[in-house]
Motif scaffolding. Structure first.
Motif, short mmCIF file in Angstrom:
data_model
loop_
_atom_site.label_atom_id
_atom_site.label_comp_id
_atom_site.label_asym_id
_atom_site.label_seq_id
_atom_site.Cartn_x
_atom_site.Cartn_y
_atom_site.Cartn_z
N PHE A 130 64.92 65.49 67.30
CA PHE A 130 65.96 64.90 67.14
C PHE A 130 65.79 63.91 65.64
CE2 PHE A 130 65.35 64.85 71.70
CZ PHE A 130 66.39 64.98 72.02
N GLY A 131 66.69 62.99 65.55
CA GLY A 131 66.68 62.25 64.32
C GLY A 131 65.67 61.53 64.24
N SER A 132 65.26 60.76 62.82
CA SER A 132 64.22 59.76 62.87
C SER A 132 64.91 58.34 63.19
CB SER A 132 63.73 59.68 61.58
OG SER A 132 64.83 59.55 60.64
N ASP A 133 64.05 57.61 63.07
CA ASP A 133 64.80 56.12 63.30
C ASP A 133 65.75 55.56 62.39
OD1 ASP A 133 62.70 55.45 65.54
OD2 ASP A 133 61.24 54.56 64.20
N ALA A 134 65.45 56.27 61.10
CA ALA A 134 66.54 55.86 60.07
C ALA A 134 67.83 56.53 60.26
CB ALA A 134 65.94 56.41 58.64
N THR A 135 67.75 57.84 60.91
CA THR A 135 68.89 58.72 61.02
C THR A 135 68.84 59.12 62.68
OG1 THR A 135 67.79 60.61 60.26
CG2 THR A 135 69.39 59.40 58.82
N PRO A 136 69.04 58.32 63.70
CA PRO A 136 69.03 58.56 64.97
C PRO A 136 70.08 59.53 65.57
CG PRO A 136 69.71 56.20 64.85
CD PRO A 136 69.40 56.85 63.48
N GLY B 23 80.56 63.67 65.10
CA GLY B 23 80.49 63.43 63.51
C GLY B 23 79.83 64.59 63.17
N GLY B 24 79.13 64.34 62.22
CA GLY B 24 78.46 65.40 61.64
C GLY B 24 76.98 65.90 62.33
N GLN B 25 77.09 65.54 63.55
CA GLN B 25 75.53 65.75 64.43
C GLN B 25 75.89 67.15 65.33
OE1 GLN B 25 74.08 62.57 66.52
NE2 GLN B 25 73.62 61.46 64.90
N ALA B 26 74.99 67.93 65.21
CA ALA B 26 74.94 69.33 65.97
C ALA B 26 73.95 69.77 66.40
CB ALA B 26 75.54 70.36 64.99
N VAL B 27 74.11 70.57 67.36
CA VAL B 27 72.76 71.41 67.79
C VAL B 27 72.75 72.82 67.00
CG1 VAL B 27 71.82 72.75 69.74
CG2 VAL B 27 73.15 70.60 70.28
N HIS B 28 71.61 72.81 66.35
CA HIS B 28 71.23 74.19 65.54
C HIS B 28 69.92 74.42 65.27
CE1 HIS B 28 69.84 71.85 61.74
NE2 HIS B 28 70.66 70.90 62.23
N HIS C 270 68.04 65.02 60.48
CA HIS C 270 68.78 63.82 59.89
C HIS C 270 69.56 63.18 61.00
CE1 HIS C 270 67.66 66.10 56.08
NE2 HIS C 270 67.34 64.44 55.81
N GLY C 271 69.49 63.55 62.27
CA GLY C 271 70.41 63.12 63.41
C GLY C 271 71.06 64.22 64.40
N CYS C 272 70.68 65.46 63.82
CA CYS C 272 71.10 66.44 64.70
C CYS C 272 70.04 66.87 65.85
CB CYS C 272 71.30 67.94 63.70
SG CYS C 272 72.65 67.68 62.73
N VAL C 273 70.34 67.84 66.66
CA VAL C 273 69.44 68.06 67.79
C VAL C 273 68.65 69.63 67.38
CG1 VAL C 273 69.26 68.77 70.07
CG2 VAL C 273 70.74 67.00 69.62
N ASN C 274 67.61 69.81 66.59
CA ASN C 274 67.27 70.88 66.18
C ASN C 274 66.54 71.72 67.36
OD1 ASN C 274 65.60 69.28 63.29
ND2 ASN C 274 67.79 69.88 63.76
#
Length: 265
Positions: free
Chosen positions: A179-185, A217-222, A237-241
């Motif tokens: 997942f994203g970091s604390d800055a970009t959850p 928004g710009g968050q995606a599974v990828h 950066h907020g996405c689900v890797n």
């Protein structure tokens, strides 16, 4: 008075005749050897050879699996003898790493982890944490959120860092995710896939996002090559890797626009 016809006897003071040399002193007779019935001297004991130590008991070797093998691999990673996993499977790379560690420390280079090798490794490393053991995934998935039990759902748990692809309450696929970091959850909640982009490129972060399935928004599974290389040592950066490219390629093929996405704790 003797008759004159008889010669006088030799005087006792006359020296002995030269034809008879004086007797020489004889050497002393050698001591008689001890008789057979006398006890012989005790033999001098020879030093005994050093006892051969038995090999140390083997704890794990090639082909073994489980949590203990994960810990072994995590500790080998700390010393940079191993760069894969931990996978929980004692394979060729783990065997090679153990052999290298043993050779460096003057231990028999068997590639098998015996008690001596393990104790030496324990003394040189720290206790690995949970996410050190599952740095590259493989952790068990959390129970699905109740909102995941109906329909077609990407059910994503932040607690176990896993994604379940579920259809009508049945789990089809389970994958480790990041997942994203604390800055970009990564946002929690219930969403839907609104756009799929097979070869997407992020213009915001100037990075590839293959097999992107956008849900908020710009968050995606990828797919993430960084996750594949570094595991949970990094963040998105907020996405689900997803780190398994073949698995997300198949998941991308199955997921449709409009399918539900549940991100929960």
């Amino acid at each position: 008075m003797r008759p004159p016809s008889q010669p006088a006897p030799p005087s006792p003071s006359r020296p002995p005749s030269r034809s008879q040399p004086p007797a020489r002193p004889q050497p002393a007779s050698p001591a008689r050897p001890p008789s057979d019935d006398r006890p012989a001297a005790s033999p001098v004991p020879r030093p005994s050879a050093s006892p051969v130590r038995p090999p140390a008991p083997v704890l794990w070797s090639r082909g073994d699996t489980g949590r203990d093998v994960r810990e072994l691999q995590a500790r080998l990673r700390q010393l940079e003898w191993l760069f894969e996993g931990p996978t929980g499977t004692y394979g060729e790379l783990t065997e090679r790493a153990v052999r290298g560690f043993q050779t460096k420390r003057g231990l028999p280079p068997t590639g098998r982890t015996d008690t001596v090798t393990w104790q030496r490794l324990l003394g040189m490393t720290r206790e690995p944490g949970y996410w050190d053991l599952y740095l590259m995934g493989g952790q068990p998935a959390a129970a699905p959120d109740p909102r995941c039990l109906t329909g077609r759902v990407l059910c994503i748990s932040k607690t176990s860092r896993t994604l379940r692809w579920m259809i009508d309450g049945r789990t089809v696929t389970t994958l480790p995710v990041r997942f994203g970091s604390d800055a970009t959850p990564t946002r929690d909640g219930v969403f839907h896939v609104y756009w799929k982009s097979r070869d997407h490129w992020s213009t915001l972060y100037d990075t590839p996002m293959p097999y992107a399935m956008f849900f908020s928004g710009g968050q995606a599974v990828h797919y993430s090559a960084d996750f594949a290389a570094r595991g949970y040592a990094g963040a998105s950066h907020g996405c689900v890797n997803v780190r398994d490219e073949a698995a997300i390629a198949e998941l991308y093929r199955q997921v449709r626009d409009g399918d539900k996405v549940v991100v929960h704790r």
